[in-house]
Design a protein around this motif. Sequence first.
Motif, PDB file in Angstrom:
ATOM      1  N   TRP A  59      47.273  43.994  42.920  1.00 46.29           N
ATOM      2  CA  TRP A  59      47.435  45.364  42.400  1.00 46.29           C
ATOM      3  C   TRP A  59      46.220  45.806  41.584  1.00 46.29           C
ATOM      4  N   LYS A  60      45.431  44.842  41.086  1.00 45.06           N
ATOM      5  CA  LYS A  60      44.197  45.247  40.374  1.00 45.06           C
ATOM      6  C   LYS A  60      43.195  45.870  41.350  1.00 45.06           C
ATOM      7  N   LEU A  61      43.081  45.293  42.558  1.00 43.71           N
ATOM      8  CA  LEU A  61      42.169  45.865  43.568  1.00 43.71           C
ATOM      9  C   LEU A  61      42.622  47.268  43.941  1.00 43.71           C
ATOM     10  N   GLU A 136      43.811  26.883  43.682  1.00 43.70           N
ATOM     11  CA  GLU A 136      42.356  26.704  43.785  1.00 43.70           C
ATOM     12  C   GLU A 136      41.657  27.174  42.510  1.00 43.70           C
ATOM     13  N   THR A 137      42.149  28.263  41.915  1.00 43.19           N
ATOM     14  CA  THR A 137      41.533  28.745  40.673  1.00 43.19           C
ATOM     15  C   THR A 137      41.663  27.683  39.576  1.00 43.19           C
ATOM     16  N   ALA A 138      42.844  27.116  39.454  1.00 43.31           N
ATOM     17  CA  ALA A 138      43.061  26.087  38.427  1.00 43.31           C
ATOM     18  C   ALA A 138      42.235  24.839  38.723  1.00 43.31           C
ATOM     19  N   ALA A 160      52.304  29.452  31.328  1.00 44.37           N
ATOM     20  CA  ALA A 160      53.484  29.614  32.197  1.00 44.37           C
ATOM     21  C   ALA A 160      53.204  30.451  33.441  1.00 44.37           C
ATOM     22  N   GLY A 161      52.042  31.075  33.521  1.00 42.29           N
ATOM     23  CA  GLY A 161      51.728  31.932  34.671  1.00 42.29           C
ATOM     24  C   GLY A 161      51.339  31.107  35.896  1.00 42.29           C
ATOM     25  N   GLY A 162      50.947  31.817  36.948  1.00 46.17           N
ATOM     26  CA  GLY A 162      50.587  31.131  38.186  1.00 46.17           C
ATOM     27  C   GLY A 162      49.424  30.178  37.992  1.00 46.17           C
ATOM     28  N   VAL A 163      48.302  30.678  37.485  1.00 45.53           N
ATOM     29  CA  VAL A 163      47.118  29.825  37.277  1.00 45.53           C
ATOM     30  C   VAL A 163      47.409  28.790  36.190  1.00 45.53           C
ATOM     31  N   GLY A 164      48.002  29.253  35.079  1.00 48.14           N
ATOM     32  CA  GLY A 164      48.239  28.364  33.941  1.00 48.14           C
ATOM     33  C   GLY A 164      49.128  27.186  34.301  1.00 48.14           C
ATOM     34  N   ALA A 182      52.471  30.123  25.303  1.00 48.13           N
ATOM     35  CA  ALA A 182      53.495  30.789  26.124  1.00 48.13           C
ATOM     36  C   ALA A 182      54.563  31.314  25.183  1.00 48.13           C
ATOM     37  N   SER A 183      55.491  32.100  25.744  1.00 47.93           N
ATOM     38  CA  SER A 183      56.672  32.495  24.982  1.00 47.93           C
ATOM     39  C   SER A 183      57.549  31.262  24.760  1.00 47.93           C
ATOM     40  N   ALA A 184      58.354  31.309  23.699  1.00 46.91           N
ATOM     41  CA  ALA A 184      59.217  30.162  23.382  1.00 46.91           C
ATOM     42  C   ALA A 184      60.140  29.834  24.554  1.00 46.91           C
ATOM     43  N   SER A 185      60.549  30.853  25.303  1.00 44.88           N
ATOM     44  CA  SER A 185      61.471  30.617  26.428  1.00 44.88           C
ATOM     45  C   SER A 185      60.831  29.789  27.545  1.00 44.88           C
ATOM     46  N   ASN A 186      59.506  29.660  27.530  1.00 46.36           N
ATOM     47  CA  ASN A 186      58.824  28.859  28.559  1.00 46.36           C
ATOM     48  C   ASN A 186      58.418  27.468  28.061  1.00 46.36           C
ATOM     49  N   ALA A 187      58.787  27.128  26.830  1.00 50.35           N
ATOM     50  CA  ALA A 187      58.327  25.852  26.250  1.00 50.35           C
ATOM     51  C   ALA A 187      58.861  24.652  27.041  1.00 50.35           C
ATOM     52  N   ASP A 200      54.051  29.090  20.724  1.00 55.78           N
ATOM     53  CA  ASP A 200      54.645  30.407  20.998  1.00 55.78           C
ATOM     54  C   ASP A 200      53.718  31.476  20.425  1.00 55.78           C
ATOM     55  N   TYR A 201      53.035  32.182  21.321  1.00 56.34           N
ATOM     56  CA  TYR A 201      52.023  33.145  20.855  1.00 56.34           C
ATOM     57  C   TYR A 201      52.624  34.352  20.143  1.00 56.34           C
ATOM     58  N   HIS A 202      53.945  34.530  20.268  1.00 48.12           N
ATOM     59  CA  HIS A 202      54.588  35.646  19.571  1.00 48.12           C
ATOM     60  C   HIS A 202      54.729  35.366  18.069  1.00 48.12           C
ATOM     61  N   SER A 240      36.868  30.868  31.810  1.00 46.88           N
ATOM     62  CA  SER A 240      37.612  32.124  31.841  1.00 46.88           C
ATOM     63  C   SER A 240      37.858  32.571  33.281  1.00 46.88           C
ATOM     64  N   VAL A 241      39.100  33.017  33.555  1.00 47.37           N
ATOM     65  CA  VAL A 241      39.382  33.666  34.847  1.00 47.37           C
ATOM     66  C   VAL A 241      39.688  35.139  34.622  1.00 47.37           C
ATOM     67  N   VAL A 242      39.408  35.606  33.397  1.00 47.92           N
ATOM     68  CA  VAL A 242      39.656  37.016  33.067  1.00 47.92           C
ATOM     69  C   VAL A 242      38.384  37.662  32.503  1.00 47.92           C
ATOM     70  N   GLY A 303      53.607  41.246  33.519  1.00 50.35           N
ATOM     71  CA  GLY A 303      52.807  40.204  32.873  1.00 50.35           C
ATOM     72  C   GLY A 303      53.568  39.004  32.346  1.00 50.35           C
ATOM     73  N   HIS A 304      54.807  38.805  32.807  1.00 56.46           N
ATOM     74  CA  HIS A 304      55.569  37.662  32.288  1.00 56.46           C
ATOM     75  C   HIS A 304      56.150  36.793  33.390  1.00 56.46           C
ATOM     76  N   THR A 305      55.453  36.746  34.523  1.00 51.09           N
ATOM     77  CA  THR A 305      55.917  35.889  35.621  1.00 51.09           C
ATOM     78  C   THR A 305      55.836  34.426  35.199  1.00 51.09           C
ATOM     79  N   ARG A 306      56.909  33.679  35.457  1.00 46.35           N
ATOM     80  CA  ARG A 306      56.858  32.220  35.269  1.00 46.35           C
ATOM     81  C   ARG A 306      56.558  31.624  36.639  1.00 46.35           C
TER      82      ARG A 306
HETATM   83  N1  LIG Z   1      38.773  34.857  38.641  1.00 45.29           N
HETATM   84  C1  LIG Z   1      39.633  34.387  39.509  1.00 45.29           C
HETATM   85  O1  LIG Z   1      39.233  33.778  40.474  1.00 45.29           O
HETATM   86  C2  LIG Z   1      41.099  34.595  39.265  1.00 45.29           C
HETATM   87  C3  LIG Z   1      42.005  33.947  40.111  1.00 45.29           C
HETATM   88  C4  LIG Z   1      43.356  34.074  39.826  1.00 45.29           C
HETATM   89  C5  LIG Z   1      43.774  34.872  38.764  1.00 45.29           C
HETATM   90  N2  LIG Z   1      42.866  35.522  38.013  1.00 45.29           N
HETATM   91  C6  LIG Z   1      43.302  36.359  36.875  1.00 45.29           C
HETATM   92  O2  LIG Z   1      43.879  35.495  35.916  1.00 45.29           O
HETATM   93  C7  LIG Z   1      44.935  36.147  35.243  1.00 45.29           C
HETATM   94  C8  LIG Z   1      46.190  35.290  35.331  1.00 45.29           C
HETATM   95  O3  LIG Z   1      46.623  35.208  36.672  1.00 45.29           O
HETATM   96  P1  LIG Z   1      48.049  34.599  37.009  1.00 45.29           P
HETATM   97  O4  LIG Z   1      48.227  34.665  38.472  1.00 45.29           O
HETATM   98  O5  LIG Z   1      48.223  33.312  36.307  1.00 45.29           O
HETATM   99  O6  LIG Z   1      48.969  35.723  36.289  1.00 45.29           O
HETATM  100  P2  LIG Z   1      50.521  35.701  36.000  1.00 45.29           P
HETATM  101  O7  LIG Z   1      51.177  34.608  36.747  1.00 45.29           O
HETATM  102  O8  LIG Z   1      51.023  37.078  36.223  1.00 45.29           O
HETATM  103  O9  LIG Z   1      50.574  35.381  34.418  1.00 45.29           O
HETATM  104  C9  LIG Z   1      51.724  35.696  33.738  1.00 45.29           C
HETATM  105  C10 LIG Z   1      51.836  34.775  32.546  1.00 45.29           C
HETATM  106  O10 LIG Z   1      50.983  35.208  31.486  1.00 45.29           O
HETATM  107  C11 LIG Z   1      51.606  34.784  30.273  1.00 45.29           C
HETATM  108  N3  LIG Z   1      51.103  35.568  29.135  1.00 45.29           N
HETATM  109  C12 LIG Z   1      51.053  36.907  29.019  1.00 45.29           C
HETATM  110  N4  LIG Z   1      50.490  37.232  27.818  1.00 45.29           N
HETATM  111  C13 LIG Z   1      50.198  36.067  27.178  1.00 45.29           C
HETATM  112  C14 LIG Z   1      49.607  35.736  25.925  1.00 45.29           C
HETATM  113  N5  LIG Z   1      49.183  36.682  25.078  1.00 45.29           N
HETATM  114  N6  LIG Z   1      49.449  34.427  25.616  1.00 45.29           N
HETATM  115  C15 LIG Z   1      49.867  33.459  26.461  1.00 45.29           C
HETATM  116  N7  LIG Z   1      50.456  33.705  27.666  1.00 45.29           N
HETATM  117  C16 LIG Z   1      50.600  34.995  28.019  1.00 45.29           C
HETATM  118  C17 LIG Z   1      53.072  35.023  30.507  1.00 45.29           C
HETATM  119  O11 LIG Z   1      53.782  34.103  29.714  1.00 45.29           O
HETATM  120  P3  LIG Z   1      55.069  34.571  28.878  1.00 45.29           P
HETATM  121  O12 LIG Z   1      56.062  35.116  29.856  1.00 45.29           O
HETATM  122  O13 LIG Z   1      55.502  33.319  28.202  1.00 45.29           O
HETATM  123  O14 LIG Z   1      54.579  35.667  27.971  1.00 45.29           O
HETATM  124  C18 LIG Z   1      53.243  34.742  32.009  1.00 45.29           C
HETATM  125  O15 LIG Z   1      53.783  33.463  32.254  1.00 45.29           O
HETATM  126  C19 LIG Z   1      45.075  37.526  35.901  1.00 45.29           C
HETATM  127  O16 LIG Z   1      44.394  38.471  35.126  1.00 45.29           O
HETATM  128  C20 LIG Z   1      44.398  37.340  37.232  1.00 45.29           C
HETATM  129  O17 LIG Z   1      43.890  38.547  37.772  1.00 45.29           O
HETATM  130  C21 LIG Z   1      41.541  35.402  38.228  1.00 45.29           C
END
Ligand SMILES: NC(=O)c1ccc[n+]([C@@H]2O[C@H](COP(=O)([O-])OP(=O)(O)OC[C@H]3O[C@@H](n4cnc5c(N)ncnc54)[C@H](OP(=O)(O)O)[C@@H]3O)[C@@H](O)[C@H]2O)c1
Length: 325
Positions: A59-61, A136-138, A160-164, A182-187, A200-202, A240-242, A303-306
């Motif tokens: 969706w960013k593209l 692959e990113t991770a 808790a996200g996809g890459v993380g 992460a949020s406490a609910s993801n600990a 817990d970043y909150h 950094s991936v951001v 922004g809160h996908t687990r």
């Molecule tokens: N450069 C590259 O090659 C590359 C490749 C892949 C992704 N990316 C970028 O990397 C970013 C992450 O991608 P993704 O796929 O992992 O996204 P995602 O799965 O949508 O990440 C969502 C996660 O972010 C966590 N989160 C949100 N705010 C936070 C904060 N302040 N502190 C800690 N955790 C927080 C949420 O945790 P809670 O629910 O616990 O808040 C949730 O689990 C995106 O911006 C994406 O575009 C870059």
Amino acid sequence: MLAALCGALGAGAASAAELMQAGVVSGTSVQVKSVAIPEPGADEVRIRVRAASVNPVDWKLAARGSAEGHIAGRDLAGVIDQLGPGVSAWKVGDPVIAVASSGSYAQYAVASVHAIAAKPARWSFNEAAGLPVVGETAWRAMVTVANVQRGQRVLVQGGAGGVGSMAVQIAHDRGAEVSATASASNAAFLRTLGASEVIDYHSERFEERLHDVDVVLNTVDPDIGLRSMKVIRPGGILVSVVGTPPADACTAAHIRCAITGSVTGQMLPFLVELANAGKLHMSVERVLPLSAAQQAWELSRAGHTRGKIILQIGGGRGAARDNAG
Ligand SMILES: NC(=O)c1ccc[n+]([C@@H]2O[C@H](COP(=O)([O-])OP(=O)(O)OC[C@H]3O[C@@H](n4cnc5c(N)ncnc54)[C@H](OP(=O)(O)O)[C@@H]3O)[C@@H](O)[C@H]2O)c1
């Protein structure tokens, strides 16, 4: 001509004249439409897609206007449906994961042979579809760039996200002591992946808990990257991936800053090996049909996908045969 084409495609394959359903970028949304089935070129395969993964970049593209009219999505799991010229290492019917070159929110997609790998044997198609981009990113962050070693201290921002969630597991497997925000609910979820400490970043600032960290992976935003510099030991690494961290700030903090580069699919065999060894697990938070691609984008944008959001994709010729697998 048509007879020759049908013969080349073989039983169960789709013909060039047929249409498929696909999620096409239209402005900042994704709309499901009928479009032509792609044909594999040299050193490519066509895959009947069983599941595609939703990544924020999709969706960013669209928001940047650089994907208008294109099929959305990059990664998928499915079954090889047709071989392009010169492909001998794969056969029709092989279950694979891929970084698609034609867009993955579709009943069929094409991918280079350099961007596919065998589907992890014990993973479902839905789980497997989530792996290529975030895995692959991770991998690039934790292994190629940071070369994480046993005993090192690693902090994953956004664990808790996809890459993380992939990075936590890869760093843990390499013997690092892993902290994650992460949020406490993801600990509890993060502890099952191998994190020994979840912040817990909150309610807490990670700078007040951590110091002398060897490697930080930032998957959240540039501001978190700047704050992370304070907890990295001199000579440590911020990946950094951001966005690229500002060079002057990296120099002032006496750390190395790096980005991971593009996802090509070349690292997929390493990830499949980890998955098949039971060292990598995929958390699928939500499975939606292709028709709900727009809803999937809205969930991802929140922004809160687990783990991952997955689009399950059916239909196409050969579906009944493949779906038995
Ligand atoms: N450069 C590259 O090659 C590359 C490749 C892949 C992704 N990316 C970028 O990397 C970013 C992450 O991608 P993704 O796929 O992992 O996204 P995602 O799965 O949508 O990440 C969502 C996660 O972010 C966590 N989160 C949100 N705010 C936070 C904060 N302040 N502190 C800690 N955790 C927080 C949420 O945790 P809670 O629910 O616990 O808040 C949730 O689990 C995106 O911006 C994406 O575009 C870059």
